[in-house]
Design a protein around this motif. Structure first.
Motif, PDB file in Angstrom:
ATOM      1  N   TRP A 224      40.839  35.050  44.189  1.00 42.74           N
ATOM      2  CA  TRP A 224      42.052  35.852  44.361  1.00 42.74           C
ATOM      3  C   TRP A 224      43.143  34.928  44.878  1.00 42.74           C
ATOM      4  O   TRP A 224      43.027  34.385  45.993  1.00 42.74           O
TER       5      TRP A 224
ATOM      6  N   LEU B  93      42.789  45.665  46.569  1.00 47.26           N
ATOM      7  CA  LEU B  93      41.662  45.273  45.720  1.00 47.26           C
ATOM      8  C   LEU B  93      40.394  45.973  46.192  1.00 47.26           C
ATOM      9  O   LEU B  93      40.058  45.952  47.385  1.00 47.26           O
ATOM     10  N   THR B  94      39.687  46.575  45.233  1.00 51.48           N
ATOM     11  CA  THR B  94      38.393  47.189  45.501  1.00 51.48           C
ATOM     12  C   THR B  94      37.323  46.466  44.703  1.00 51.48           C
ATOM     13  O   THR B  94      37.447  46.313  43.482  1.00 51.48           O
TER      14      THR B  94
ATOM     15  N   ILE C 232      45.719  39.584  54.353  1.00 52.26           N
ATOM     16  CA  ILE C 232      45.107  40.612  53.507  1.00 52.26           C
ATOM     17  C   ILE C 232      45.415  41.972  54.096  1.00 52.26           C
ATOM     18  O   ILE C 232      45.160  42.223  55.281  1.00 52.26           O
TER      19      ILE C 232
ATOM     20  N   LEU D  43      41.499  45.564  51.338  1.00 54.10           N
ATOM     21  CA  LEU D  43      40.380  44.994  50.579  1.00 54.10           C
ATOM     22  C   LEU D  43      39.145  45.822  50.886  1.00 54.10           C
ATOM     23  O   LEU D  43      38.763  45.976  52.053  1.00 54.10           O
TER      24      LEU D  43
ATOM     25  N   ILE E 171      40.593  46.211  55.891  1.00 48.80           N
ATOM     26  CA  ILE E 171      39.547  45.472  55.185  1.00 48.80           C
ATOM     27  C   ILE E 171      38.216  46.147  55.472  1.00 48.80           C
ATOM     28  O   ILE E 171      37.870  46.397  56.627  1.00 48.80           O
TER      29      ILE E 171
END
Length: 761
Positions: free
Chosen positions: A571, A589-590, A619, A622, A657
């Protein structure tokens, strides 16, 4: 077709010279009066017009003459009856071919026409020829349709005034089925409409005339080479024995049998046939798909799809090419074209190269490489006059002037000549590159390009390339990608399956083996689901490279249900001309329900790698849940990492996260966030130091303590129970990965805690 010749069928009645006993003055049926009995007829052996004839006097209103022999009436057989007559004296009668239709068993077939057109005799001694056609089918030119007759007694009728003396020459019956054969078979021959087929004469008008007259019948292009000086459309079915030639701009359209096989028959060349078929597909609204009929098309050079259409640079209506195979024939036409050129880049114009040297040699669709250029950056547009190149992506660190390399791969199907092409679908198509070339290059702009159930066999460089936003909403479903580099160590490979630049891409249920990358994807809202991509090799402690590269930090995408085999998810933000500016940074993002596997990989291998290309990145969003991480023949130190080649993340800004519900097999250090564990304090202390033991992802800090739950009684130094409430102090220790549990007095005991490396709010 002639039954007299093929089957020995006897049709011709006996001549009058053989006797009048077989010639009836009635219907011709057994027992009816004959001219031999009545005395009203006589054989005349010599006549200035006839070589023997019957003479009689007309005394009845309808004077009949019938052959008493049974003339067979066969299905599909057409008979022409011809007679020559003249009147010598008396009243001038009318005459017509006539007959009696019979069925098996001798019964009469009623309800059918048994007489032909009537002709008047207008002068004495003038010979008049009359004829009529008898057959079983209702066809143009058939006078008497006897569909259910088995035989007939055939002859003449004389009508009109009585008293005339007439003479009749021998009656002839012949099989003329051949005259109806083309109509019977439903065939119209273009040569009957003036087509020459010499390769020079313009036969387009003759083709159109034949088609206009076919009226549902098949148009036959007989042997020859037919030059068509204009576009031609066939409304009816068409069959080719010969071939056609026509200019690129002219179109050949088949409304009834629009498929690739017909175009091959028409042009006699596989590549040209496909181009003309595709040209018709985009210029004719009655067909939404081109069936390749399961055929293999041998391709000797890249097919420029826009040049094949010629009259269109944009197309946005659904079209499908399906059910066939393209195979690259080895040759120099597939060689990459490489240009080295100096150019200037500025982040102020993030998708442009200016002052490009040797720009006329640089082609749209070329891959750009150089210092500060990320992966899969292509030439989208070339402005030769302005010396400007427009790129598919921004460059992360290329400010100033330098030399770039422009490599133009060659593709079997090249759509880059279109400015925009939407709703194009390839379905059940196999592109056999065989290590000679790449497979598919899509247009710079467009929506919903779909590739379903396709095979990409051994592409030399790329299977699918996007040079702009033509991949918006692209769908790649149930496709198989086979590499030409299976025997090459994974880190030395250069080929890959596909790249994307735009949003809403769906990649599902695909299989790919032994490429450098399965995909390099920029854009958001993508779904990568249920695929199996494996990039391993036979090297012990093999180096592993990214299978899936996401280059948009805030990607809002899901990676679910995949089998990610001997490769990893990377990423990055390498397609950002200002990577130091965080914006939304990494997030959205998963990664769920995947199987991550490593066989003989280096212990330093990681399956989820974040690689920032600028400072102040972090981040925010996530979700890594329900995955299986497994190794064979060795172990992996941990599953996730930050690649700090260019920069690190800001660990104090991590948010939202989630790492939970994952299974770890052969992993030295599992990863959890939140990290839930038990701390046991064996000696009394007012400050318990809790080490998260590297469980937190990305080496994260112990930032948030969600819960502290005593599991046993908390006791002080006197071994008395303490009921005070402690508090937590996060981010302690040399790496900020410890936290303190602070009590109002020194105590010992056991407590379950939940700690996070992010701020979930």
């Amino acid at each position: 077709m002639n039954k007299v010749i093929t089957d020995g069928l006897v049709l011709m009645p006996t001549p009058f010279a053989d006797g009048l006993g077989v010639w009836s003055s009635g219907d011709g049926t057994p027992g009816s009066d004959t001219y031999d009995q009545s005395g009203n007829g006589a054989f005349v052996p010599a006549d200035q017009h006839f070589d023997g004839c019957l003479e009689f006097v007309k005394t009845n209103s309808v004077a009949k003459l019938r052959y008493m022999g049974q003339t067979s009436i066969l299905p599909g057989c057409y008979l022409r009856v011809t007679a020559r007559v003249k009147c010598l004296s008396g009243a001038l009668p009318d005459v017509r071919i006539a007959g009696w239709a019979g069925q098996s068993g001798g019964s009469h077939l009623g309800g059918v026409v048994e007489t032909g057109p009537s002709v008047s005799l207008t002068g004495y001694g003038d010979v008049v020829e009359i004829s009529a056609i008898i057959g079983t089918g209702q066809r143009t030119g058939v006078d008497m349709v006897w569909a259910e007759a088995d035989y007939g007694h055939i002859g003449l009728d004389f009508t009109g005034p009585n008293g005339g003396v007439v003479r009749v020459d021998d009656i002839e019956i012949e099989d003329i089925t051949g005259a109806f054969l083309r109509d019977m078979l439903g065939v119209v021959d273009v040569r009957d409409y003036g087509a020459v087929g010499d390769g020079v004469t313009d036969d387009s008008a003759a083709f159109e005339a034949a088609d206009n007259d076919a009226d549902g019948r098949e148009v036959l292009i007989t042997k020859g080479t037919y030059f068509l000086g204009d576009s031609v459309t066939f409304v009816n079915q068409v069959r080719f024995e010969g071939t056609v030639e026509m200019a690129e701009e002219h179109r050949l359209v088949f409304q009834k049998n629009f498929d690739y096989a017909t175009y091959v028959d028409a042009f006699g060349n596989e590549e040209l046939a496909f181009k003309k078929a595709y040209q018709a597909l985009l210029n004719f609204s009655d067909h939404e798909s081109l069936d390749l009929c399961g055929r293999r098309i041998t391709v000797t050079a890249p097919i420029d799809m826009q040049a094949a259409v010629n009259n269109r640079t944009q197309f946005e209506t659904r079209r499908v090419i399906h059910n066939g195979q393209f195979q690259a024939e080895p040759g120099p036409a597939w060689d990459d074209e490489v240009v080295l050129a100096q150019a200037t880049y500025s982040a102020a114009d993030p998708k442009e190269l200016r002052n490009v040297a040797n720009i006329a040699s640089i082609q749209v669709g070329s891959l750009v490489t150089g210092n500060g250029v990320g992966r899969e950056v292509y030439v989208r547009e070339v402005d030769v006059a302005g010396s400007i190149i427009t790129l598919s992506q921004e460059l992360f660190d290329a400010e100033g002037t330098q030399q770039f390399t422009f490599t133009r791969f060659k593709y079997i199907l090249d759509f880059s000549g279109f400015t925009k092409h939407s709703d194009m679908i390839l379905d059940r198509v196999e592109l056999r590159c065989n290590g000679e070339c790449s497979a598919l290059l899509i247009a710079p702009f467009g929506n919903l390009f779909q590739v379903n159930d396709c095979q990409f066999i051994r592409p030399k460089d790329r299977a699918i390339s996007s040079i702009g936003a033509g991949c918006q909403g692209m769908i790649i479903d149930r496709c198989n990608f086979e590499s030409d580099e299976s025997g090459t160590p994974s880190h030395l490979r250069k080929s890959q399956c596909f790249n994307t630049n735009a949003n809403d891409v769906k990649v599902r249920n695909c299989r790919a083996s032994h490429f450098r990358h399965f995909a390099v994807m920029h854009g958001g809202q993508s779904i990568i689901a249920n695929n199996h991509f494996f990039n391993g090799d036979d090297e012990p402690d093999g180096v592993r490279v990214a299978g899936l590269v996401l280059t948009k930090p805030n990607c809002s995408s899901t990676i679910s249900g995949n089998y990610i085999d001997n490769c990893f998810v990377e990423w990055t933000n390498e397609h950002d001309s200002e990577p130091d500016v965080p914006g939304y940074s990494f997030g959205g993002l998963t990664i769920s329900g995947n199987i991550f596997l490593s066989i003989d990989g280096q212990p330093s291998t990681r399956w989820i790698v974040v690689k920032p290309y600028g400072t102040d990145q972090f981040i925010n969003g996530l979700n890594v849940q329900g995955n299986i991480f497994r190794t064979y023949h060795g172990s992996i130190e941990r599953v996730e990492a930050v690649d700090t080649t260019y920069a690190d993340l800001l660990y104090g800004r991590m948010r939202n996260i989630l790492f939970e519900g994952n299974a770890f097999h052969g992993i030295d250090q599992p990863t959890r966030n939140p990290h839930i564990n038990v701390h046991e304090q064996e000696s009394v202390d007012s400050t318990w130091v809790v080490d998260t033991e590297n469980y937190l992802p990305f080496g994260g800090r112990a930032r948030t303590i969600d819960a502290l739950v005593p599991l046993k009684a908390i006791k002080n130094g006197s071994n008395s129970n303490v009921f005070a409430q402690p508090y937590a102090v996060p981010e302690k220790g040399a790496n900020d990965d410890e936290f303190y549990i602070v009590w109002p007095e020194p105590v010992k005991g056991e407590i379950r805690y939940s700690v996070r490396m992010d701020n979930p709010a």
